[in-house]
Write an enzyme that holds these catalytic residues in place. Structure first.
Site, PDB file in Angstrom:
ATOM      1  N   PRO A 211      66.602 101.028  23.970  1.00  0.00           N
ATOM      2  CG  PRO A 211      68.435 100.887  22.535  1.00  0.00           C
ATOM      3  CD  PRO A 211      67.509 101.887  23.167  1.00  0.00           C
ATOM      4  CB  CYS A 212      65.398  96.109  26.770  1.00  0.00           C
ATOM      5  SG  CYS A 212      63.783  96.822  26.374  1.00  0.00           S
ATOM      6  N   PRO A 213      68.676  95.893  26.485  1.00  0.00           N
ATOM      7  CG  PRO A 213      69.635  94.866  24.606  1.00  0.00           C
ATOM      8  CD  PRO A 213      68.639  95.927  25.004  1.00  0.00           C
ATOM      9  N   PRO A 214      70.830  97.018  28.148  1.00  0.00           N
ATOM     10  CG  PRO A 214      71.475  99.161  27.480  1.00  0.00           C
ATOM     11  CD  PRO A 214      70.500  98.072  27.161  1.00  0.00           C
ATOM     12  CG  PHE A 215      68.456  99.271  31.827  1.00  0.00           C
ATOM     13  CD1 PHE A 215      69.257  99.992  32.692  1.00  0.00           C
ATOM     14  CD2 PHE A 215      68.101  99.852  30.614  1.00  0.00           C
ATOM     15  CE1 PHE A 215      69.684 101.272  32.370  1.00  0.00           C
ATOM     16  CE2 PHE A 215      68.517 101.133  30.280  1.00  0.00           C
ATOM     17  CZ  PHE A 215      69.316 101.846  31.169  1.00  0.00           C
TER      18      PHE A 215
END
Length: 432
Positions: free
Chosen positions: A86-90
Site C-alpha cells: 500500500p502507498c498511502p503511508p508514504f
C-alpha cells in the site's frame, strides 16, 4: 536458476502480474484484499496459466493473515517474492504517516521474505518513499535485508521511460541473494517517449468525433500524461486526480472531472464541454500501459471499480522491464556491466543511533559522524526518526540525549495497533 516463479502480495488487479508473466515468471500465488480486483486477476491468470487451478493461486484477504497464506509454505517453491504494498503511508497526497499508518506493509513484506527465503524480492511504492522524511525507514529496510542475507537496491523509475505515456515515478526495491548481484542491472530506458494522443487517437476517433475537434485534441494531447491515480473508496467516483492533476489534464484539453462511458461522437460540441473530452476506462488502461494485444487484460466490476483497479496498478511495461532484469540475474546468463553502485547510506544518523547503545546528544552525533551536518539538520533527522521508531529522550546537563528503540512498523507483532484497526474495519463493513 531456470524455474522463474513468483509469489505476489498486494497483487491488485494484476499490472505487475502481467509484466512479470511477460518477463517469464509463473505465478505460484497471488494475494489481494479487494474481491473485485482479485476476480480480475483470476480471470486473466486463468488465460495465461491454463493448466493451473487458479482458485488455488489467487487468494482473497489480508496478506498479513496467516489464515490466508503462510510464507514458510512457499520456501523453495518460488524464486521471487513481489508486490506493490500500500502507498498511502508514504504518499505526499496523504499525511505520510509511515509506520503509524495501519496500511503500511513494507516492513512486513521484508519479514515475509525472511520467512519465505526466495532468491529475489521486488517491491514497488510511491515516490514519496524517497523523501528525506523516510531516510531512516529506507535504511532500516536495507539493513534488515542485509541481515537476512540479501543485497538490496533502491531506484526511482518513471513510467514514461518505459513506453508508458505518463510520468508515474515509483520507488522500486530489488533485493538479491549475493550470487545474483553481479548479473543484475536496472532496465535501460526506452529510446522513444510515447504521448497521450499517440496511444489514444484511434479510441477518441472511434465514434465519429468531428475532425476539427479531434485535430485540436491531438495537438493539445501530444504530451505525457500526469500520473494516473486510483483514488479512494472514501471519496466518491472516479476522476483523474487532485486539483493539480486536473490542471495538468486541462493543458491536454482533457476533462479530468470524471470518466465518460464512450468516446465523443458527431454531436459533441465544445460549448457543452469547455474542458475537453473525458477519457473512458479503456483509455485510462492504455495510459497505464495496457497497450495492444500483447498486454490484453480484462477488468471485472463496474466503471468506478475498474478505474480504481487500473489507477492503482503497477504499469505492466515497467513491471516487465524490471522483471526481465531480474530474470537475467536469476538465470545468470550474462554478467552485468552496469551493476548498481554499492549500497549508499540513506540515513547516517539512524545508523549511528542503531549501532550505539548509549544515549547521544545532537552535538555528540555530529562529532561521531565527523560530518558538516548542522545540529539543526541532525535534530530534524531525529524528529523524522521518532515518527517511525521509538526514541528514548532524556535530558543531561541541559541537553537532550537520544537512544533509538524499536521500529514501529508492522512486521507481524501480535500486539500491533494494525490488528485493532482491521478488526474495526471489518465491523464497519458488516454494519454498512
Amino acid at each position: 536458476m531456470t524455474d522463474l516463479s513468483v509469489v505476489e502480495i498486494c497483487a491488485g488487479a494484476g499490472g505487475q502480474s502481467l509484466g512479470l508473466h511477460l518477463a517469464g515468471f509463473h505465478h505460484k500465488l497471488a494475494v489481494e484484499l479487494d474481491p473485485t480486483a482479485a476476480q480480475t486477476l483470476s480471470v486473466n491468470l486463468q488465460r495465461l496459466q491454463p493448466d493451473d487451478d487458479v482458485s488455488e493461486i489467487v487468494k482473497v484477504g489480508d496478506v498479513a493473515d496467516d489464515d490466508v497464506w503462510e510464507p514458510e509454505k512457499y520456501a523453495g517453491k518460488a524464486t521471487l517474492l513481489a508486490g506493490g504494498v500500500p502507498c498511502p503511508p508514504f504518499s505526499v497526497a496523504g499525511k505520510q504517516l509511515g509506520s503509524a499508518d495501519e496500511r503500511d506493509l513494507f516492513a512486513w513484506a521484508v519479514e515475509a521474505a525472511g520467512r519465505m527465503q526466495p532468491e529475489a524480492v521486488l517491491l514497488e511504492n510511491v515516490r514519496g518513499l524517497n523523501d528525506a522524511r523516510f531516510a531512516g525507514y529506507r535504511q532500516a529496510v536495507v539493513d534488515r535485508f542485509a541481515a537476512l542475507g540479501y543485497t538490496a537496491f533502491w531506484e526511482l523509475l518513471e513510467a514514461k521511460d518505459f513506453g508508458v505515456p505518463q510520468l508515474r515515478p515509483r520507488m522500486i526495491l530489488v533485493a538479491l541473494r549475493p550470487q545474483y548481484v553481479e548479473y543484475f542491472a536496472w532496465p535501460e530506458k526506452s529510446a522513444v517517449t510515447r504521448t497521450v494522443s499517440e496511444v489514444l487517437g484511434n479510441l477518441m476517433a472511434a465514434n465519429g468525433w468531428r475532425d476539427e475537434y479531434l485535430a485540436k485534441w491531438m495537438t493539445a494531447a501530444d504530451k505525457i500524461a500526469p500520473t494516473i491515480v486510483g483514488g479512494s473508496k472514501k471519496h466518491g467516483g472516479a476522476d483523474l486526480g487532485p486539483t493539480r492533476a486536473k490542471r495538468a489534464w486541462a493543458e491536454l484539453w482533457t476533462d479530468g472531472h470524471g470518466l465518460a462511458d464512450s468516446a465523443p461522437g458527431e454531436d459533441w460540441q465544445p460549448e457543452n464541454h469547455p474542458r475537453g473530452p473525458k477519457l473512458t476506462v479503456e483509455m485510462v488502461a492504455r495510459i497505464q500501459g495496457w497497450l495492444g494485444e500483447e498486454y490484453r487484460w480484462d477488468f471485472e466490476g463496474r466503471k468506478t471499480s475498474r478505474y480504481r483497479q487500473i489507477g492503482n496498478a503497477f504499469p505492466p511495461p515497467v513491471a516487465r522491464a524490471v522483471g526481465e532484469s531480474l530474470a537475467q540475474a536469476l538465470t545468470r546468463t550474462q554478467k552485468s556491466t552496469a551493476v548498481p553502485a554499492p549500497r549508499r547510506v540513506h540515513d547516517e544518523v539512524y545508523r549511528l543511533l542503531r549501532d550505539r547503545d548509549e544515549p547521544l546528544t545532537a552535538e555528540r552525533i555530529q562529532q561521531l559522524l565527523g560530518s558538516t551536518m548542522t545540529i539543526e539538520k541532525i535534530t530534524q533527522r531525529i524528529e523524522s526518526l521518532a515518527r517511525d521508531f521509538t526514541l528514548e529522550v532524556q535530558s543531561r546537563g541541559g541537553r537532550r540525549t537520544y537512544r533509538l528503540g524499536e521500529w514501529k512498523a508492522f512486521r507481524g507483532q501480535d500486539d500491533h495497533d494494525r490488528h485493532l484497526a482491521f478488526a474495526e474495519a471489518k465491523i464497519r463493513a458488516k454494519v454498512s
